[in-house]
Enzyme design. Sequence first.
Site, PDB file in Angstrom:
ATOM      1  N   ASP A  35      -0.928  53.510  -0.074  1.00  0.00           N
ATOM      2  CA  ASP A  35       0.701  53.566  -0.085  1.00  0.00           C
ATOM      3  C   ASP A  35       1.089  55.086   0.561  1.00  0.00           C
ATOM      4  OD1 ASP A  35       2.832  52.187  -0.032  1.00  0.00           O
ATOM      5  OD2 ASP A  35       2.878  51.951  -2.536  1.00  0.00           O
ATOM      6  N   HIS A  52       1.517  55.779   9.828  1.00  0.00           N
ATOM      7  CA  HIS A  52       0.529  54.557  10.027  1.00  0.00           C
ATOM      8  C   HIS A  52      -0.663  55.140  10.826  1.00  0.00           C
ATOM      9  CE1 HIS A  52       2.875  51.872   7.974  1.00  0.00           C
ATOM     10  NE2 HIS A  52       3.571  51.595   8.859  1.00  0.00           N
ATOM     11  N   GLU A  82       2.300  40.251   2.255  1.00  0.00           N
ATOM     12  CA  GLU A  82       3.744  40.589   2.450  1.00  0.00           C
ATOM     13  C   GLU A  82       4.197  41.437   3.598  1.00  0.00           C
ATOM     14  OE1 GLU A  82       6.186  39.497   0.052  1.00  0.00           O
ATOM     15  OE2 GLU A  82       4.411  38.218  -0.116  1.00  0.00           O
ATOM     16  N   TRP A  84       3.960  41.106   6.743  1.00  0.00           N
ATOM     17  CA  TRP A  84       4.809  40.223   7.899  1.00  0.00           C
ATOM     18  C   TRP A  84       6.284  40.214   7.814  1.00  0.00           C
ATOM     19  CZ3 TRP A  84       1.113  39.220  11.211  1.00  0.00           C
ATOM     20  CH2 TRP A  84      -0.228  38.821  10.804  1.00  0.00           C
ATOM     21  N   LEU A 146     -23.158  51.806   3.369  1.00  0.00           N
ATOM     22  CA  LEU A 146     -21.844  51.571   2.717  1.00  0.00           C
ATOM     23  C   LEU A 146     -20.889  50.437   3.376  1.00  0.00           C
ATOM     24  CD1 LEU A 146     -19.121  52.738   1.298  1.00  0.00           C
ATOM     25  CD2 LEU A 146     -18.381  53.863   3.140  1.00  0.00           C
ATOM     26  N   SER A 211       0.429  44.637  -6.875  1.00  0.00           N
ATOM     27  CA  SER A 211       1.104  44.139  -5.603  1.00  0.00           C
ATOM     28  C   SER A 211       0.057  43.225  -4.909  1.00  0.00           C
ATOM     29  CB  SER A 211       1.315  45.237  -4.392  1.00  0.00           C
ATOM     30  OG  SER A 211       2.122  46.319  -5.007  1.00  0.00           O
TER      31      SER A 211
HETATM   32  C1  V07 Z   1      -4.221  50.533   8.762  1.00  0.00           C
HETATM   33  C2  V07 Z   1      -3.932  52.792   8.270  1.00  0.00           C
HETATM   34  C3  V07 Z   1      -4.158  53.300   6.888  1.00  0.00           C
HETATM   35  C4  V07 Z   1      -3.061  53.188   5.911  1.00  0.00           C
HETATM   36  C5  V07 Z   1      -2.616  51.748   5.820  1.00  0.00           C
HETATM   37  C6  V07 Z   1      -1.481  51.152   6.714  1.00  0.00           C
HETATM   38  C7  V07 Z   1      -1.824  51.495   8.325  1.00  0.00           C
HETATM   39  C8  V07 Z   1      -7.445  51.470   9.460  1.00  0.00           C
HETATM   40  C9  V07 Z   1      -7.602  49.803   9.858  1.00  0.00           C
HETATM   41  C10 V07 Z   1      -8.698  48.913  10.024  1.00  0.00           C
HETATM   42  C11 V07 Z   1      -8.713  47.679   9.482  1.00  0.00           C
HETATM   43  C12 V07 Z   1      -9.797  46.895  10.026  1.00  0.00           C
HETATM   44  C13 V07 Z   1     -10.766  47.308  10.486  1.00  0.00           C
HETATM   45  C14 V07 Z   1     -10.977  48.661  10.898  1.00  0.00           C
HETATM   46  C15 V07 Z   1      -9.690  49.509  10.593  1.00  0.00           C
HETATM   47  C16 V07 Z   1      -6.161  49.504   9.704  1.00  0.00           C
HETATM   48  C17 V07 Z   1      -4.372  48.160   9.371  1.00  0.00           C
HETATM   49  C18 V07 Z   1      -3.617  49.162   9.120  1.00  0.00           C
HETATM   50  C19 V07 Z   1      -3.663  46.838   9.591  1.00  0.00           C
HETATM   51  F1  V07 Z   1     -11.919  46.672  10.889  1.00  0.00           F
HETATM   52  N1  V07 Z   1      -6.392  51.461   9.101  1.00  0.00           N
HETATM   53  N2  V07 Z   1      -5.490  50.656   9.132  1.00  0.00           N
HETATM   54  N3  V07 Z   1      -5.660  48.179   9.506  1.00  0.00           N
HETATM   55  N4  V07 Z   1      -3.480  51.589   8.199  1.00  0.00           N
END
Ligand code: V07
Length: 261
Positions: A35, A52, A82, A84, A146, A211
Site C-alpha cells: 500500500d 505504481h 475493489e 476496478w 521461490l 482489506s
Molecule cells: C503492480 C506495483 C506494486 C505495487 C502495487 C500496485 C502496482 C508487479 C505486478 C505483477 C503482477 C503479476 C505478474 C508480474 C508482475 C503488478 C499490478 C500492479 C496489477 F505476473 N507490480 N504490480 N501488477 N503494482
Amino acid sequence: MVFKQFMNKSKQEKKSTESDANFEMIPSHIAIIMDGNGRWAKKRAMPRIVGHHEGMKTVRKIARVADDLGVKVLTLYAFSTENWKRPKTEVNYLMSLPEKFLNEFLPEIMERNIRIQMIGEKEVLPENTKRALNKAMEQTKHNTGLILNFAMNYGSRAEIVSAIKQIVKDAQEGKVTIDSINEDTINQYLMTSHLPEPDLLIRTSGEVRLSNFLLWQLAYTEFWFTDTLWPDFSEETFKEAIRDYQKRNRRYGGLKGEEMN
Ligand code: V07
C-alpha cells in the site's frame, strides 16, 4: 500438514554466515499488502501511475531479497477486486504492469529459478494482461525456487464463496459427504490449496486492515505493519519485519498454532 517441498534448507544454510538475520527461522511464506504507491506520488506532486511504477521496482527488489533469504513463497496483493472502482486510466496502467514487469524481469526470474504463480479471478483480466501472466506461469512452471505468487483481481470473500459453491456441487454429485467436510476440505477448495499458510503478513503505508486479503489463510499468521510507503520499502525494512517475526517466534518458546491461543 507437512509440506515436504517447503522443507529444503539448503539456500538458508548457504547464507547462514551473513550476520544480519537469523537464518534458522526465515518465514516460509510471506504475504504483503503493498500500500501507499498513490500517496508516495502525491507527496512528490506526481501522477499516481508514477507511484505504481516505482512500486513495481520495489516488487523486483523485494523478490530478489526474499529469494536470497530462502523464503519459499512470497504472495503479493497486486490488484484487488475493489481496485476496478479506480479511474479507468489508472486501472489500464495497473493492468499494463504485469507485462512490463515480466518483459524486464523474466530472464532474471529464470536464472534465479523463481516460479510465477497467481491467485484471483484471471478470466476477466484484459487479454494482454492474461497473455503475459499465462506466458510467465507456463515458462516458469518447472522452476523449483521461490514461488512469486501474485494476487490479481483477488478478493478473499469471493474466493470463499466460490469454494463453498464447488463443495456443494461436489456434495450433490456424491464426491464429498457432508460429515466429512472439515477445515482441510475448505483448504483444498481455496486457490492457495497448494501453498503453506502465510507465516508473516506485512502491510505498508500505515493502514491496519486486511482489506479482504486471505481472510481464511491468515488465521495464525503474524501481522507486521509499517508507516513506510511501498515504493520506499527497502531490503532493510523487509529484514526488520523478519527479525521482529523471529523475536516473536522465540518468545513463544516453540509453541505453535493453536497451542498459543
Ligand atoms: C503492480 C506495483 C506494486 C505495487 C502495487 C500496485 C502496482 C508487479 C505486478 C505483477 C503482477 C503479476 C505478474 C508480474 C508482475 C503488478 C499490478 C500492479 C496489477 F505476473 N507490480 N504490480 N501488477 N503494482
